[in-house]
Design a protein around this motif. Structure first.
Motif, PDB file in Angstrom:
ATOM      1  N   SER A   1       0.920  -1.332   0.038  1.00  0.00           N
ATOM      2  CA  SER A   1      -0.192   0.013  -0.003  1.00  0.00           C
ATOM      3  C   SER A   1       0.787   1.117   0.166  1.00  0.00           C
ATOM      4  O   SER A   1       0.651   2.219  -0.750  1.00  0.00           O
ATOM      5  N   GLN A   2       2.020   1.194   0.922  1.00  0.00           N
ATOM      6  CA  GLN A   2       2.742   2.353   0.989  1.00  0.00           C
ATOM      7  C   GLN A   2       3.500   2.836  -0.341  1.00  0.00           C
ATOM      8  O   GLN A   2       3.659   3.687  -0.839  1.00  0.00           O
ATOM      9  N   THR A   3       3.980   1.309  -1.128  1.00  0.00           N
ATOM     10  CA  THR A   3       4.704   1.535  -2.308  1.00  0.00           C
ATOM     11  C   THR A   3       3.704   2.102  -3.414  1.00  0.00           C
ATOM     12  O   THR A   3       4.137   3.080  -4.258  1.00  0.00           O
ATOM     13  N   LEU A   4       2.469   1.895  -3.442  1.00  0.00           N
ATOM     14  CA  LEU A   4       1.676   2.276  -4.518  1.00  0.00           C
ATOM     15  C   LEU A   4       1.145   3.833  -4.203  1.00  0.00           C
ATOM     16  O   LEU A   4       1.205   4.632  -5.059  1.00  0.00           O
ATOM     17  N   HIS A   5       1.175   4.174  -2.774  1.00  0.00           N
ATOM     18  CA  HIS A   5       0.860   5.714  -2.735  1.00  0.00           C
ATOM     19  C   HIS A   5       1.937   6.411  -2.893  1.00  0.00           C
ATOM     20  O   HIS A   5       1.822   7.438  -3.531  1.00  0.00           O
ATOM     21  N   GLN A   6       3.216   5.938  -2.606  1.00  0.00           N
ATOM     22  CA  GLN A   6       4.345   6.664  -3.064  1.00  0.00           C
ATOM     23  C   GLN A   6       4.756   7.011  -4.436  1.00  0.00           C
ATOM     24  O   GLN A   6       4.958   8.055  -4.922  1.00  0.00           O
ATOM     25  N   ALA A   7       4.269   5.627  -5.279  1.00  0.00           N
ATOM     26  CA  ALA A   7       4.484   6.150  -6.443  1.00  0.00           C
ATOM     27  C   ALA A   7       3.308   6.827  -7.093  1.00  0.00           C
ATOM     28  O   ALA A   7       3.384   7.807  -8.231  1.00  0.00           O
ATOM     29  N   LEU A   8       2.106   6.851  -6.609  1.00  0.00           N
ATOM     30  CA  LEU A   8       0.810   7.628  -7.101  1.00  0.00           C
ATOM     31  C   LEU A   8       1.392   9.065  -6.986  1.00  0.00           C
ATOM     32  O   LEU A   8       0.953   9.917  -7.630  1.00  0.00           O
ATOM     33  N   ASN A   9       1.737   9.506  -5.408  1.00  0.00           N
ATOM     34  CA  ASN A   9       2.097  10.816  -5.122  1.00  0.00           C
ATOM     35  C   ASN A   9       3.089  11.290  -6.061  1.00  0.00           C
ATOM     36  O   ASN A   9       2.983  12.578  -6.268  1.00  0.00           O
ATOM     37  N   LYS A  10       4.008  10.568  -6.388  1.00  0.00           N
ATOM     38  CA  LYS A  10       5.267  10.853  -7.429  1.00  0.00           C
ATOM     39  C   LYS A  10       5.138  11.014  -8.717  1.00  0.00           C
ATOM     40  O   LYS A  10       5.608  11.258  -9.704  1.00  0.00           O
TER      41      LYS A  10
END
Length: 387
Positions: free
Chosen positions: A166-175
């Motif tokens: 979940s954190q990985t996907l959120h980080q990629a989405l934010n970037k």
């Protein structure tokens, strides 16, 4: 307060004993003859018996021998009271099964101390039995904690994986660097972690549910007749749809009349049948054979359950009733069935159970249940047709 039965035909002597023992807050029941005593004993089993030797009809020695030959009353201590002080009478009293001997006229301190001593011994025995039961419960609790450790560990692993993905996907989405490939890969990992989490949560729930059934209340209305033949046929019906043809045969004489326990016996039979199906290792075309036998043996009813489900060693048979032991762990079996069977027979019915491996395959459970409950009217095996 302890229940004491005083078997004394002389009213004056009983009044003296009553005054001496009620000073120590003991609860007394009076029987004026051996025949009267038998009625009182079968109505309610006392903790201790004070018994006169010389009585009209059956004397105290004869009654003592009879009580010691009956498994229902054999464990109750008997203190003889008599005006005879010679060696012969004292030896006869101990030979008949008495644990002590008090000579008339009564000495108050002597009577109180001797009765208190045996009541303390009885209490110590009960306390030891309670400690043994507590140890069994602690053992089962420890076993459950051990069994839960693996699925709960898997749940923590899956939860950690979900959080990380979940954190990985959120980080990629934010970037704004999230690609379709990365999203697809992340979702697959989330699905895998979620599947692992749900599978182990269900396993944990199953373990807790099985453990809870260990302490169910299996109460039964007073005086209910237990028809083992009809009960087994009713329980047998769902198992006819198992992978193996399931055949049930009987050697049952009549009905078992108990003032408690039919629900417990039904649960034990259900566990036995379920275990037979769960552990069956038969060749295609073979029948899963189960034989039920019931007969009266003295003051006990003996129920024998035999199957041909699997080949077991003597060592495996000896462990079947142990907490969490199972020969089908590879199939996800928890192994509480045998413990529930043992609990029902030994703790709830005050009976006993033995397990024996059969050859070439199968197992025999020999169950003995007292025909007299500890607190009620006598159970009995009613004569009837052999099925």
């Amino acid at each position: 307060m302890n229940d004491i039965l005083v078997v004394e035909d002389q009213e004056f002597d009983f009044r003296i004993i009553k005054a001496i023992l009620e000073e120590k807050h003991h609860s007394l029941t009076h029987a004026t003859s051996a025949e009267h005593a038998l009625v009182e004993i079968h109505r309610h089993l006392p903790a201790l018996i004070l018994m006169d030797i010389e009585m009209p009809g059956m004397n105290g020695l004869e009654l003592c021998r009879q009580l010691k030959q009956d498994e229902y009353s054999a464990h109750v201590p008997i203190i003889f009271i008599s005006s005879y002080s010679d060696r012969q009478h004292i030896d006869e009293a101990f030979a008949a099964g008495g644990v002590d001997y008090i000579v008339k006229p009564f000495n108050k301190t002597e009577v109180q101390q001797r009765v208190s001593t045996y009541l303390m011994l009885i209490e110590a025995t009960h306390r030891q039995q309670q400690i043994s039961t507590l140890k069994d419960i602690l053992l089962m609790t420890s076993g459950l904690a051990h069994e839960l450790n693996t699925p709960l560990g898997n749940c923590l692993t899956a939860s950690g994986s979900l959080e990380m993905q979940s954190q990985t996907l959120h980080q990629a989405l934010n970037k704004k660097s999230l690609t379709a490939k990365a999203l697809n890969s992340g979702l697959q990992k989330i699905d895998h972690a979620n599947t692992l989490l749900m599978r182990n949560l269900l396993k944990t729930s199953e373990m807790v549910g099985e453990f809870q059934t260990m302490f169910n209340d299996y109460s039964t209305p007073d005086g209910e007749a237990i028809n083992i033949h009809d009960m087994a046929l009713m329980l047998f019906e769902p198992f006819t749809y198992q992978s193996y043809p399931f055949r049930l045969s009987f050697d049952v004489q009549g009905q078992l009349h108990m003032d408690h326990g039919s629900n417990t016996i039904q649960r034990v039979l259900l566990e036995l049948m379920a275990n037979s199906c769960k552990h069956a290792q038969l060749e295609p075309g073979d029948n899963l054979e189960v034989v039920l036998k019931l007969e009266q043996r003295g003051q006990y009813a003996q129920l024998i359950y035999e199957d041909n489900a699997a080949e077991l060693s003597a060592e495996q048979a000896a462990q079947i009733l142990s907490p969490f032991y199972t020969t089908a762990r590879a199939n996800g079996a928890l192994g509480l069935g045998g413990t529930r069977i043992a609990q029902g027979i030994t703790l709830l019915l005050n009976g006993s159970i033995e397990v024996q491996a059969l050859r070439p395959r199968g197992v025999r459970f020999s169950i003995q249940v007292p025909l007299q409950s500890q607190s009620g009217s006598p159970n009995r095996l009613q004569a009837g047709a052999r099925y």
